[in-house]
Design a protein around this motif. Structure first.
Motif: not given
Length: 199
Positions: A41-44, A64-71
């Motif tokens: 799995p990729m780390d997000i 609120t927040y940001t989430a990265t990365p995503v395919v």
């Protein structure tokens, strides 16, 4: 790439888990062999947005927040919400992962929770509870004074913006005066203290 001696085929090679490579002989070769390989799995990483706050005595906003990365082509899905450390006094409170988790997307969103590891940014981000803005206090009209050679220092009854909640001089605010001795227009200045701020 083309191979004159064998062909390659793959099974379960898109999502995280165990995939299989099949090598099949062609031309001068025959038979096949299988080899498994792992797609991890990729780390997000979820990072709370900086600068989040509320005024003392008000309800918390949604954090609120940001989430990265995503395919590319996928959109992360997060049931739940971030939380903060408990407390309602003025100050800073650490933001935590709370109940935030990953969930599968709904078509056409191809996001699958199992393809990602959810991480929380370890860089501390805090939520601030700030003093109430004293400029929202209600100051009643002040009756005029007759000049008598002394400094006039009225102490009108102050309330919060609701017009009901009484405030206490010396605890919630202080008063200062300008041009309050001679005939003319004097100025009363209210300065918030304790749980209150701003003039």
């Amino acid at each position: 790439a083309d191979h004159p001696d064998y062909e390659l085929t793959y099974t379960n090679n898109l999502n995280a888990g165990t995939a299989m490579l099949t090598v099949t002989g062609i031309n001068n070769y025959m038979g096949e062999q299988n080899r498994n390989f792992v797609i991890i799995p990729m780390d997000i990483t979820v990072t709370p947005d900086a600068g989040q706050n509320k005024m003392l005595g008000t309800d918390d906003p949604v954090l609120t927040y940001t989430a990265t990365p995503v395919v590319a082509g996928e959109t992360a899905v997060f049931p739940g919400a971030l939380t903060r450390d408990i407390g309602e006094d003025i100050g800073d409170y650490a933001i935590t992962i709370g109940t935030l988790v990953l969930a599968d997307g709904i078509a056409p969103n191809a996001f699958l929770a199992a393809n990602y590891n959810l991480l929380f940014d370890e860089t501390p981000v805090t939520f601030a509870i700030t003093p109430v803005d004293a400029s929202t206090f209600i100051i009643p009209d002040i009756d005029p004074f007759t000049y008598d050679g002394t400094a006039h220092m009225p102490e009108p009854a102050m309330t919060k913006a609701d017009g009901i909640t009484a405030l206490t001089l010396g605890t919630d605010y202080t008063l200062s005066y300008t041009a309050n001795t001679n005939a003319g227009t004097a100025t009363l200045t209210l300065i918030g203290i304790g749980d209150y701020s701003v003039t």
